[in-house]
Enzyme design. Structure first.
Site, PDB file in Angstrom:
ATOM      1  N   LYS A 198      15.774   7.572 -15.283  1.00  0.00           N
ATOM      2  CA  LYS A 198      16.494   8.511 -16.005  1.00  0.00           C
ATOM      3  C   LYS A 198      16.387   9.999 -15.089  1.00  0.00           C
ATOM      4  CE  LYS A 198      13.904   7.388 -20.085  1.00  0.00           C
ATOM      5  NZ  LYS A 198      13.264   6.286 -19.333  1.00  0.00           N
ATOM      6  N   GLY A 199      16.196   9.827 -13.647  1.00  0.00           N
ATOM      7  CA  GLY A 199      16.459  10.505 -12.759  1.00  0.00           C
ATOM      8  C   GLY A 199      15.151  11.210 -12.064  1.00  0.00           C
ATOM      9  N   ALA A 217       7.719  -0.257  -5.098  1.00  0.00           N
ATOM     10  CA  ALA A 217       8.070   1.081  -3.824  1.00  0.00           C
ATOM     11  C   ALA A 217       9.368   1.459  -3.728  1.00  0.00           C
ATOM     12  CB  ALA A 217       7.931  -0.053  -2.445  1.00  0.00           C
ATOM     13  N   ALA A 218       9.877   1.733  -5.173  1.00  0.00           N
ATOM     14  CA  ALA A 218      11.026   2.536  -5.443  1.00  0.00           C
ATOM     15  C   ALA A 218      10.540   4.151  -5.145  1.00  0.00           C
ATOM     16  CB  ALA A 218      11.511   2.371  -6.765  1.00  0.00           C
ATOM     17  N   GLY A 219       9.208   4.309  -5.921  1.00  0.00           N
ATOM     18  CA  GLY A 219       8.724   5.654  -5.712  1.00  0.00           C
ATOM     19  C   GLY A 219       8.366   6.019  -4.156  1.00  0.00           C
ATOM     20  N   ASP A 220       7.669   5.115  -3.536  1.00  0.00           N
ATOM     21  CA  ASP A 220       7.204   5.189  -2.025  1.00  0.00           C
ATOM     22  C   ASP A 220       8.448   5.581  -0.918  1.00  0.00           C
ATOM     23  OD1 ASP A 220       4.729   4.741  -2.769  1.00  0.00           O
ATOM     24  OD2 ASP A 220       4.758   2.751  -2.348  1.00  0.00           O
ATOM     25  N   ASN A 265       5.375  10.875 -11.000  1.00  0.00           N
ATOM     26  CA  ASN A 265       6.145  10.257 -12.108  1.00  0.00           C
ATOM     27  C   ASN A 265       5.434  10.718 -13.542  1.00  0.00           C
ATOM     28  OD1 ASN A 265       4.071   8.563 -12.912  1.00  0.00           O
ATOM     29  ND2 ASN A 265       4.893   6.785 -11.850  1.00  0.00           N
ATOM     30  N   ALA A 294       1.078   2.893   3.469  1.00  0.00           N
ATOM     31  CA  ALA A 294       2.037   2.183   4.720  1.00  0.00           C
ATOM     32  C   ALA A 294       3.532   1.920   4.113  1.00  0.00           C
ATOM     33  CB  ALA A 294       1.454   0.773   4.582  1.00  0.00           C
ATOM     34  N   ASN A 295       3.785   2.200   2.919  1.00  0.00           N
ATOM     35  CA  ASN A 295       5.060   1.960   2.314  1.00  0.00           C
ATOM     36  C   ASN A 295       5.890   3.194   2.547  1.00  0.00           C
ATOM     37  OD1 ASN A 295       4.569  -0.815   1.164  1.00  0.00           O
ATOM     38  ND2 ASN A 295       4.556   0.000  -0.983  1.00  0.00           N
ATOM     39  N   GLY A 311       0.978  -1.106  -0.013  1.00  0.00           N
ATOM     40  CA  GLY A 311      -0.162  -0.084   0.014  1.00  0.00           C
ATOM     41  C   GLY A 311       0.996   1.172  -0.018  1.00  0.00           C
ATOM     42  N   LYS A 312       0.673   2.018  -0.882  1.00  0.00           N
ATOM     43  CA  LYS A 312       1.450   3.150  -1.103  1.00  0.00           C
ATOM     44  C   LYS A 312       1.629   4.070   0.388  1.00  0.00           C
ATOM     45  CE  LYS A 312       0.670   3.708  -5.856  1.00  0.00           C
ATOM     46  NZ  LYS A 312       1.678   2.981  -6.168  1.00  0.00           N
TER      47      LYS A 312
HETATM   48  O1  RIB Z   1       3.775   1.771  -4.687  1.00  0.00           O
HETATM   49  C1  RIB Z   1       3.720   0.203  -4.597  1.00  0.00           C
HETATM   50  C2  RIB Z   1       2.239  -0.124  -3.882  1.00  0.00           C
HETATM   51  O2  RIB Z   1       1.388   0.076  -4.790  1.00  0.00           O
HETATM   52  C3  RIB Z   1       2.240  -1.650  -3.515  1.00  0.00           C
HETATM   53  O3  RIB Z   1       2.801  -1.610  -2.275  1.00  0.00           O
HETATM   54  C4  RIB Z   1       0.596  -1.634  -3.802  1.00  0.00           C
HETATM   55  O4  RIB Z   1       0.226  -2.086  -2.598  1.00  0.00           O
HETATM   56  C5  RIB Z   1       0.367  -0.415  -4.364  1.00  0.00           C
HETATM   57  O5  RIB Z   1      -0.330   0.338  -3.552  1.00  0.00           O
END
Ligand code: RIB
Length: 306
Positions: free
Chosen positions: A223-224, A249-252, A183, A42-43, A39-40
């Protein structure tokens, strides 16, 4: 100690690893399958907390075993979960497919995440008041996001908004956002500016002025990223060269790390550089929350990759 508040989603992620993402109508074999907490919202909360900041989360899960696991997981990472409410709706889930290059696609079944209302947030204003920074994403209802940003700004908090997944938004949302982090796909969907546009950065700058957005951080994967600052300057950032295993989860983690650093230093330039290192580590590891590094691991990585 400063406190971050995340108002957002909790999902149970169901991930399938494949060689290549399937084409339309194609049936393929998967190499591996696992369930993990995601989940964005929670991440991002886990990322901020793992980096040493006091963190609280407001969200909603179901009265089921997955909801229980998600709350336990927040607790494991030291996140205050007293205001994660249990609803009669099932816990949110995400179906994630990851290919051998680490690229993914994600389908979210929002479940209880879509049951959190502005009345719930109204009741939790003391939680906003006791925080320094408030982070939101787009996996809860739009009017709840809008109301939360408005309240956070009225109470004088730093606001960070990650409009993912993209959807059309009210202009009020932007006026109450200090840092809009998105993004290139979200940029295209929300502002109708295509990545291959010759006047890409100019068009983003002019939308930023038109909508009264203080700062935009555009993340572009390998690409940064680009910072469109409050003073109208534009600065581009590169990436670390790493071998990606899973970009989930790179973005999170970028957002979590940015939040921690902006609260620590007040300097977006420094915060973006730090967040770039954090997401570089995350993509070399499998999963969402477990892949987020500690401060020590980040410092070592930055030192080794100077
Ligand atoms: O950004 C990654 C997340 O997007 C995942 O963990 C998924 O649950 C969605 O919310």
């Amino acid at each position: 100690m400063k406190k971050a508040l995340v108002i957002g989603s909790l999902n149970m992620d169901m991930t399938v690893k494949v060689e290549e993402l399937p084409k339309l109508g194609e049936t393929i074999f998967g190499n591996d399958f696992y369930e993990s907490c995601g989940g964005k919202g929670a991440n991002q909360a886990v990322a901020v907390s793992k980096l040493g900041m006091k963190t609280e989360m407001i969200g909603m899960v179901g009265k089921d075993s997955q909801g229980e696991k998600l709350i336990q997981n927040l607790n494991k990472y030291g996140i205050i979960s007293d205001n994660v409410i249990k609803s009669d709706e099932l816990t949110g889930r995400a179906i994630i497919t990851v290919d051998r290059k680490g690229d993914n696609n994600i389908i979210v079944i929002p479940g209880s995440n879509f049951k959190i209302t502005k009345e719930h947030i109204q009741d939790k204003q003391d939680v906003i008041a006791s925080s320094d920074v408030v982070i939101l994403q787009n996996e809860i209802p739009a009017d709840t996001v809008e109301f939360s940003l408005l309240k956070a700004k009225e109470l004088g908090k730093i606001t960070i908004f990650n409009p993912a997944p993209a959807r059309k938004l009210s202009e009020k949302v932007f006026k109450n956002t200090d840092y809009l982090i998105l993004n290139e796909t979200e940029m295209e969907e929300i502002f109708e500016i295509e990545f291959n546009d010759k006047e890409y950065t100019e068009k983003i700058s002019s939308k930023k002025k038109e909508y009264g957005i203080k700062n935009i951080i555009l993340t572009l994967g390998d690409k940064g990223s680009i910072l469109f600052s409050e003073d109208n300057s534009i600065k581009k950032y590169g990436v670390y060269k790493v071998k990606a295993v899973d970009t989930t989860a790179a973005g999170d983690s970028f957002i979590g790390a940015f939040t921690m650093k902006i609260c620590e230093t007040g300097n977006p330039d420094e915060a973006i550089k730090y967040a770039t290192a954090v997401s570089a580590i995350v993509v070399t590891r499998q999963g969402a929350q477990d892949s987020i590094p500690t401060r020590e691991e980040i410092e070592k990585f930055i030192e080794e990759n100077k």
